[in-house]
Design a protein around this motif. Structure first.
Motif, short mmCIF file in Angstrom:
data_model
loop_
_atom_site.label_atom_id
_atom_site.label_comp_id
_atom_site.label_asym_id
_atom_site.label_seq_id
_atom_site.Cartn_x
_atom_site.Cartn_y
_atom_site.Cartn_z
N LEU A 1 -79.22 -41.57 -68.87
CA LEU A 1 -80.59 -41.97 -69.21
C LEU A 1 -81.45 -41.67 -67.98
CD1 LEU A 1 -80.32 -45.48 -70.93
CD2 LEU A 1 -81.08 -43.36 -71.97
N THR A 2 -82.70 -41.22 -68.19
CA THR A 2 -83.57 -40.96 -67.04
C THR A 2 -83.90 -42.30 -66.36
OG1 THR A 2 -85.58 -41.22 -68.33
CG2 THR A 2 -84.68 -39.00 -68.20
N LYS B 1 -86.42 -44.18 -68.34
CA LYS B 1 -85.88 -44.83 -69.54
C LYS B 1 -85.10 -46.08 -69.20
CE LYS B 1 -86.01 -41.70 -73.30
NZ LYS B 1 -85.39 -40.79 -74.22
N LYS B 2 -84.38 -46.04 -68.07
CA LYS B 2 -83.61 -47.24 -67.67
C LYS B 2 -84.56 -48.39 -67.34
CE LYS B 2 -80.60 -44.95 -65.01
NZ LYS B 2 -79.66 -44.62 -64.00
N THR C 1 -87.92 -48.71 -68.21
CA THR C 1 -88.72 -49.20 -69.36
C THR C 1 -87.80 -49.87 -70.37
OG1 THR C 1 -88.62 -47.01 -70.33
CG2 THR C 1 -90.66 -47.56 -69.25
N GLY C 2 -86.57 -49.39 -70.49
CA GLY C 2 -85.62 -50.00 -71.44
C GLY C 2 -85.41 -51.47 -71.13
N ASP D 1 -96.39 -40.17 -73.45
CA ASP D 1 -95.08 -39.57 -73.66
C ASP D 1 -94.88 -38.46 -72.63
OD1 ASP D 1 -92.80 -38.72 -75.10
OD2 ASP D 1 -94.00 -37.23 -76.18
N ASN E 1 -89.75 -37.15 -69.13
CA ASN E 1 -88.76 -38.11 -68.59
C ASN E 1 -88.77 -39.46 -69.27
OD1 ASN E 1 -87.65 -36.38 -66.71
ND2 ASN E 1 -89.33 -36.77 -65.28
N GLY E 2 -89.71 -39.67 -70.19
CA GLY E 2 -89.79 -40.96 -70.88
C GLY E 2 -91.21 -41.50 -70.90
N LEU E 3 -91.30 -42.73 -71.41
CA LEU E 3 -92.59 -43.36 -71.65
C LEU E 3 -93.15 -44.03 -70.39
CD1 LEU E 3 -94.50 -44.47 -73.97
CD2 LEU E 3 -92.97 -46.44 -74.01
#
Ligand code: CAO
Length: 240
Positions: A14-15, A18-19, A21-22, A110, A113-115
Motif C-alpha cells: 500500500l502507498t 493509503k496507509k 488515510t486508511g 485523487d 499515490n492515493g487520496l
C-alpha cells in the motif's frame, strides 16, 4: 489465508498515503455515528451559464475554466454561514461544539499515490475566479506530491467530487474533526415533472454525511435546502 492454494497471486505494498488515510478513514468510520442523506439539485441553468462563461474566458485566453465544483464550493460556504453548526467540531469531552467563524474547505483530490485533502482557505470571502485558481494550484501540487502540512490543515468542512468520473450516489466518510462532508456525483439529464409535463433537466446528485452527535436529520435537510438556494444565488450573481 493462503490465497495461493486457489491460483497465482501477487503482493503489492500500500502507498504511504493509503496507509495514512486508511487509518484515519477507519477511525472516523468507527467512531463517528454517520448519517448519509442523498438529494439532487437542478443545475440545468447553471451548467448552461458555466459553458457560456467558459467560452468567454477562452476567448480572453485567461486560462480560467470553471467547473461545477467551484460553484458548489461557493454555495456550500453560504449554506455553512446559515447553519454554522455544520462548520463546527465536537470538543474532546463531547460536551460542547466549537463554532468556527472562518470557512476553509478541504477538497478530496485523487492522485496516483492515493487520496489527499488540500484545504482552500476563506472560501466565503473569495469569488469563483479566485476559487478556481486556488483549486487548480492545490490539485496540481497534490498530483505532483508537493503539498505541505500547511496546505492540508485547518479545514472546517470537506467536499468530495466524483462528478468528473461517474457514479450516482455514495457514502462519504467524515473527515474529523469536521462534522460534515458533501459528495458530488455525475450530473445527469432526468425527466422532471413541471406540473404539466416531464421536462429533461440536468440533476446533480448530492451525498451529505454528517455526525449525528452534532447534526440532527432536520438540520441535514435544512443544510441541503440552504445549499440549493445558495446555488441559485451563485448563478444569479454570475449572470449579473
Ligand atoms: N457532473 C458532471 N460533470 C462534471 C461534474 C459533475 N458533478 N464534476 C465535474 N464534471 C466535469 C467537469 O466539468 C469537467 O468537464 P469539462 O472539461 O467538460 O468542463 C470534467 O468533469 C473534469 O472535471 P475535473 O475533475 O477536472 O474538475 P473538478 O473541478 O470537478 O474536480 C478535483 C477537481 C481535483 C476535485 C478532481 O479532479 C478529483 O480529484 N476528484 C476525485 C476526488 C475523489 O477521489 N473523491 C473520492 C474521495 S473518497 O475515496
Amino acid at each position: 489465508m493462503d490465497f495461493d492454494q486457489f491460483g497465482d497471486t501477487e503482493e503489492q505494498k500500500l502507498t504511504k498515503i493509503k496507509k495514512l488515510t486508511g487509518a484515519n478513514l477507519h477511525r472516523n468510520w468507527v467512531r463517528i455515528p454517520h448519517v448519509t442523506q442523498w438529494d439532487e439539485v437542478d443545475v440545468t441553468d447553471l451548467e448552461a451559464l458555466r459553458k457560456k462563461l467558459n467560452a468567454a474566458e477562452a476567448e480572453k485566453d485567461s486560462g480560467i475554466k470553471f467547473t461545477l465544483l467551484v460553484f458548489v464550493m461557493k454555495a456550500v460556504a453560504a449554506a455553512l454561514q446559515q447553519l454554522p453548526q455544520m462548520n463546527s467540531s465536537l470538543s474532546s469531552d463531547e460536551k460542547n461544539i466549537v463554532l468556527k467563524k472562518y470557512i476553509n474547505i478541504g477538497i478530496a483530490v485523487d492522485t496516483p499515490n492515493g487520496l489527499v485533502v488540500p484545504v482552500v482557505r476563506d472560501v466565503h470571502e473569495k469569488d469563483c475566479i479566485a476559487l478556481t485558481q486556488d483549486l487548480r494550484e492545490l490539485s496540481g501540487k497534490a498530483r505532483d506530491g508537493k503539498l505541505t502540512k500547511n496546505d492540508m490543515t485547518g479545514g472546517t468542512y470537506t467536499l468530495s467530487s466524483l462528478g468528473g468520473l461517474g457514479g450516482t450516489q455514495f457514502t462519504p466518510i467524515i473527515n474529523a474533526p469536521d462534522v460534515g462532508i458533501l459528495g458530488l456525483s455525475r450530473a445527469d439529464k432526468k425527466p422532471v415533472w413541471n406540473g404539466e409535463a416531464f421536462e429533461p433537466r440536468l440533476m446533480l446528485p448530492l451525498s451529505l454525511s454528517y455526525d449525528h452527535r452534532v447534526i440532527d436529520g432536520a438540520e441535514g435537510v435544512r443544510f441541503l435546502n440552504a445549499l440549493r438556494e445558495a446555488l441559485n444565488a451563485v448563478r444569479e450573481e454570475l449572470q449579473a
